[in-house]
Scaffold this motif. Structure first.
Motif, short mmCIF file in Angstrom:
data_model
loop_
_atom_site.label_atom_id
_atom_site.label_comp_id
_atom_site.label_asym_id
_atom_site.label_seq_id
_atom_site.Cartn_x
_atom_site.Cartn_y
_atom_site.Cartn_z
N ALA A 32 43.67 -6.42 0.17
CA ALA A 32 44.10 -6.88 1.49
C ALA A 32 42.90 -7.28 2.34
O ALA A 32 42.95 -8.28 3.07
N ARG A 33 41.81 -6.53 2.23
CA ARG A 33 40.60 -6.86 2.98
C ARG A 33 40.08 -8.24 2.59
O ARG A 33 39.62 -9.00 3.42
N MET A 34 40.17 -8.55 1.31
CA MET A 34 39.70 -9.86 0.83
C MET A 34 40.74 -10.95 1.03
O MET A 34 40.43 -12.12 0.85
N GLY A 35 41.96 -10.58 1.34
CA GLY A 35 43.01 -11.58 1.48
C GLY A 35 43.64 -11.97 0.15
O GLY A 35 44.33 -12.99 0.05
N THR A 36 43.43 -11.17 -0.88
CA THR A 36 44.00 -11.47 -2.19
C THR A 36 45.51 -11.32 -2.15
O THR A 36 46.03 -10.29 -1.75
N ARG A 37 46.22 -12.38 -2.54
CA ARG A 37 47.68 -12.35 -2.58
C ARG A 37 48.20 -12.00 -3.96
O ARG A 37 49.27 -11.45 -4.13
N ARG A 38 47.42 -12.37 -4.98
CA ARG A 38 47.85 -12.14 -6.36
C ARG A 38 46.61 -12.17 -7.24
O ARG A 38 45.66 -12.89 -6.98
N ARG A 39 46.64 -11.35 -8.29
CA ARG A 39 45.56 -11.34 -9.27
C ARG A 39 46.20 -11.28 -10.65
O ARG A 39 47.12 -10.51 -10.89
N GLU A 40 45.69 -12.09 -11.56
CA GLU A 40 46.13 -12.04 -12.95
C GLU A 40 44.91 -12.15 -13.84
O GLU A 40 43.98 -12.90 -13.53
N LEU A 41 44.93 -11.42 -14.93
CA LEU A 41 43.86 -11.46 -15.92
C LEU A 41 44.44 -11.97 -17.23
O LEU A 41 45.52 -11.55 -17.64
N PHE A 42 43.71 -12.87 -17.86
CA PHE A 42 44.13 -13.43 -19.15
C PHE A 42 42.96 -13.37 -20.12
O PHE A 42 41.81 -13.46 -19.72
N ALA A 43 43.28 -13.24 -21.38
CA ALA A 43 42.28 -13.30 -22.44
C ALA A 43 42.79 -14.27 -23.50
O ALA A 43 43.96 -14.24 -23.86
N PHE A 44 41.88 -15.13 -23.98
CA PHE A 44 42.24 -16.08 -25.02
C PHE A 44 41.03 -16.34 -25.89
O PHE A 44 40.03 -16.92 -25.43
N ASP A 45 41.08 -15.88 -27.12
CA ASP A 45 40.05 -16.17 -28.11
C ASP A 45 38.64 -15.91 -27.57
O ASP A 45 37.76 -16.76 -27.68
N GLY A 46 38.44 -14.74 -26.97
CA GLY A 46 37.13 -14.37 -26.46
C GLY A 46 36.80 -14.88 -25.07
O GLY A 46 35.73 -14.62 -24.54
N VAL A 47 37.74 -15.62 -24.47
CA VAL A 47 37.55 -16.14 -23.12
C VAL A 47 38.36 -15.28 -22.16
O VAL A 47 39.52 -14.94 -22.43
N ASP A 58 39.91 -20.64 2.41
CA ASP A 58 38.73 -19.84 2.72
C ASP A 58 38.53 -18.69 1.73
O ASP A 58 37.67 -17.84 1.95
N GLY A 59 39.31 -18.65 0.68
CA GLY A 59 39.21 -17.57 -0.29
C GLY A 59 37.83 -17.41 -0.88
O GLY A 59 37.34 -16.29 -1.05
N LEU A 60 37.18 -18.51 -1.20
CA LEU A 60 35.84 -18.41 -1.78
C LEU A 60 34.84 -17.88 -0.76
O LEU A 60 33.91 -17.15 -1.10
N ALA A 61 35.04 -18.21 0.51
CA ALA A 61 34.18 -17.67 1.56
C ALA A 61 34.34 -16.16 1.66
O ALA A 61 33.37 -15.44 1.91
N VAL A 62 35.55 -15.67 1.42
CA VAL A 62 35.80 -14.23 1.47
C VAL A 62 35.08 -13.54 0.31
O VAL A 62 34.51 -12.45 0.47
N ILE A 63 35.08 -14.16 -0.85
CA ILE A 63 34.34 -13.61 -1.99
C ILE A 63 32.85 -13.55 -1.66
O ILE A 63 32.18 -12.55 -1.90
N ASP A 64 32.33 -14.64 -1.07
CA ASP A 64 30.93 -14.65 -0.65
C ASP A 64 30.63 -13.53 0.33
O ASP A 64 29.60 -12.87 0.25
N GLU A 65 31.55 -13.30 1.26
CA GLU A 65 31.37 -12.25 2.25
C GLU A 65 31.33 -10.87 1.59
O GLU A 65 30.53 -10.01 1.97
N ALA A 66 32.17 -10.66 0.59
CA ALA A 66 32.16 -9.38 -0.12
C ALA A 66 30.81 -9.14 -0.80
O ALA A 66 30.30 -8.03 -0.82
N TRP A 67 30.21 -10.21 -1.33
CA TRP A 67 28.87 -10.10 -1.92
C TRP A 67 27.85 -9.74 -0.84
O TRP A 67 27.02 -8.86 -1.03
N ARG A 68 27.91 -10.45 0.28
CA ARG A 68 26.93 -10.22 1.36
C ARG A 68 27.08 -8.83 1.97
O ARG A 68 26.09 -8.17 2.27
N ASP A 69 28.33 -8.40 2.16
CA ASP A 69 28.58 -7.09 2.77
C ASP A 69 28.26 -5.94 1.82
O ASP A 69 28.11 -4.81 2.25
#
Length: 109
Positions: A32-47, A58-69
């Motif tokens: 909620a702090r990051m504003g994440t609405r949904r998260r999904e993880l996938f794996a495919f052939d080592g990826v 602004d989602g990427l800016a929020v990720i940047d802020e989490a790094w800075r904070d």
């Protein structure tokens, strides 16, 4: 809405461990702090694909802020993931180097 897609490598044997790390994080107020609405993880052939949806572009800016904070929860999950989910490309140096670039989008009106 913005979907950020992180692309890394992961051996299949780590899928449950990675899912558990995110389940623990997502049980806190951190998404909620990051504003994440949904998260999904996938794996495919080592990826490894980590899809995270934000309500606006602004989602990427929020990720940047989490790094800075240096939120301890963010720092911890990054440290826990680094040995088991390495970069897809070893030349990646910044976290934005791991995010896929959108090449097309369509939405039903």
């Amino acid at each position: 809405m913005l979907s950020a897609i992180v692309v890394n490598r992961m051996e299949p044997r780590y899928a449950d461990r990675v899912a558990g790390l995110f389940a623990d994080l997502d049980a806190t107020d951190f998404p909620a702090r990051m504003g994440t609405r949904r998260r999904e993880l996938f794996a495919f052939d080592g990826v490894y694909l980590h899809i995270q949806d934000f309500p606006d572009s602004d989602g990427l800016a929020v990720i940047d802020e989490a790094w800075r904070d240096a939120d301890p929860r963010f720092v911890k999950i990054c440290a826990d993931l680094t040995p088991i989910v390495p970069p897809y490309d070893d030349t990646c140096v910044a976290h934005e180097d791991h995010i896929a670039v959108r090449s097309y989008a369509w939405e039903q009106s």
